[in-house]
Design a protein around this motif. Structure first.
Motif, PDB file in Angstrom:
ATOM      1  N   GLN A   1       0.897  -1.098  -0.119  1.00  0.00           N
ATOM      2  CA  GLN A   1      -0.155  -0.027   0.045  1.00  0.00           C
ATOM      3  C   GLN A   1       0.943   1.157  -0.056  1.00  0.00           C
ATOM      4  O   GLN A   1       0.530   2.175  -0.642  1.00  0.00           O
ATOM      5  CB  GLN A   1      -0.872   0.018   1.224  1.00  0.00           C
TER       6      GLN A   1
ATOM      7  N   ARG B   1       2.127   1.749  -3.523  1.00  0.00           N
ATOM      8  CA  ARG B   1       0.801   1.741  -4.479  1.00  0.00           C
ATOM      9  C   ARG B   1       0.383   3.234  -4.122  1.00  0.00           C
ATOM     10  O   ARG B   1      -0.095   4.277  -5.315  1.00  0.00           O
ATOM     11  CB  ARG B   1       0.033   0.736  -4.469  1.00  0.00           C
ATOM     12  N   HIS B   2       0.149   3.670  -3.284  1.00  0.00           N
ATOM     13  CA  HIS B   2      -0.584   4.978  -2.680  1.00  0.00           C
ATOM     14  C   HIS B   2       0.296   6.163  -2.390  1.00  0.00           C
ATOM     15  O   HIS B   2      -0.170   7.288  -2.555  1.00  0.00           O
ATOM     16  CB  HIS B   2      -1.343   4.706  -1.549  1.00  0.00           C
TER      17      HIS B   2
END
Length: 215
Positions: free
Chosen positions: A128, A131-132
């Protein structure tokens, strides 16, 4: 003569479609594999870093034409039979993934380490965080290098003619031999490659400006 021109245009057009298809598929595959390799290279797991480092080192130090010959003529010898188009596209994806890996890794390094630490403190997993938090910020520094690789990949598809793929350059050679008109066929081919290169550069510039504005 008009009929010959029509046939020549049709053959070069078919070659252009193969070139564009090969470029798009190889680049997509190279981005996916390059991203995976980049994650391995920044991983705290030593075996993963070693595998990715070895991959990048090997593929960046072998000429693409050598790899094409090795895969096209070597895979059938070990019982792996694929279409010529698939084999060449796969080889190019494997080759350019090593370069994309380094672009992504360099882009990730432009993001302050505090960003990742803050994201982990909020409870985000490693995936995460990448990705973020990391990759969206790293993208700003990766647009132009990735565009340069795309252009290099598009131009390198001409090497496929050496192993029998009838892409744009291969069709130009065929037209030259059939109609004894090298100037026209290769002038058109040159113009098409220039158009692809300039279009990609302009698109990359627009994407880079949009990403910068949104940042």
């Amino acid at each position: 003569m008009p009929k010959d021109i029509s046939v020549m245009a049709g053959q070069l057009g078919h070659g252009l479609l193969l070139t564009l298809g090969m470029t798009a598929l190889a680049f997509a595959g190279a981005v996916l594999l390059g991203l995976l390799l980049a994650v391995f290279r920044i991983s705290p797991v030593l075996p993963l870093r070693a595998v990715a480092t070895a991959y990048v080192t090997v593929f960046r130090n072998i000429p693409l034409l050598v790899l094409l010959v090795l895969f096209v003529f070597g895979l059938p010898d070990v019982g792996l039979l694929f279409s010529l188009f698939f084999t060449v596209t796969l080889t190019m994806a494997l080759y350019w993934a090593a370069f994309i890996c380094e672009v992504i890794r360099a882009g990730i390094r432009t993001v302050a380490i505090g960003q990742a630490e803050a994201a982990r403190a909020l409870g985000l997993s490693t995936g995460q965080v990448l990705r973020h938090v990391i990759l969206p910020q790293a993208l700003r520094s990766m647009v132009q290098p990735l565009a340069n690789i795309f252009i290099g990949l598009a131009l390198s598809t001409s090497l496929a003619a050496a192993v029998g793929v009838a892409e744009l350059t291969g069709q130009a050679q065929f037209v030259m031999l059939k109609y004894d008109n090298p100037l026209t066929s290769f002038a058109v081919t040159t113009a098409v490659y220039v158009l692809i290169t300039l279009s990609c550069a302009l698109l990359a510039g627009r994407i880079e400006r949009k990403v910068a504005i949104r940042a």
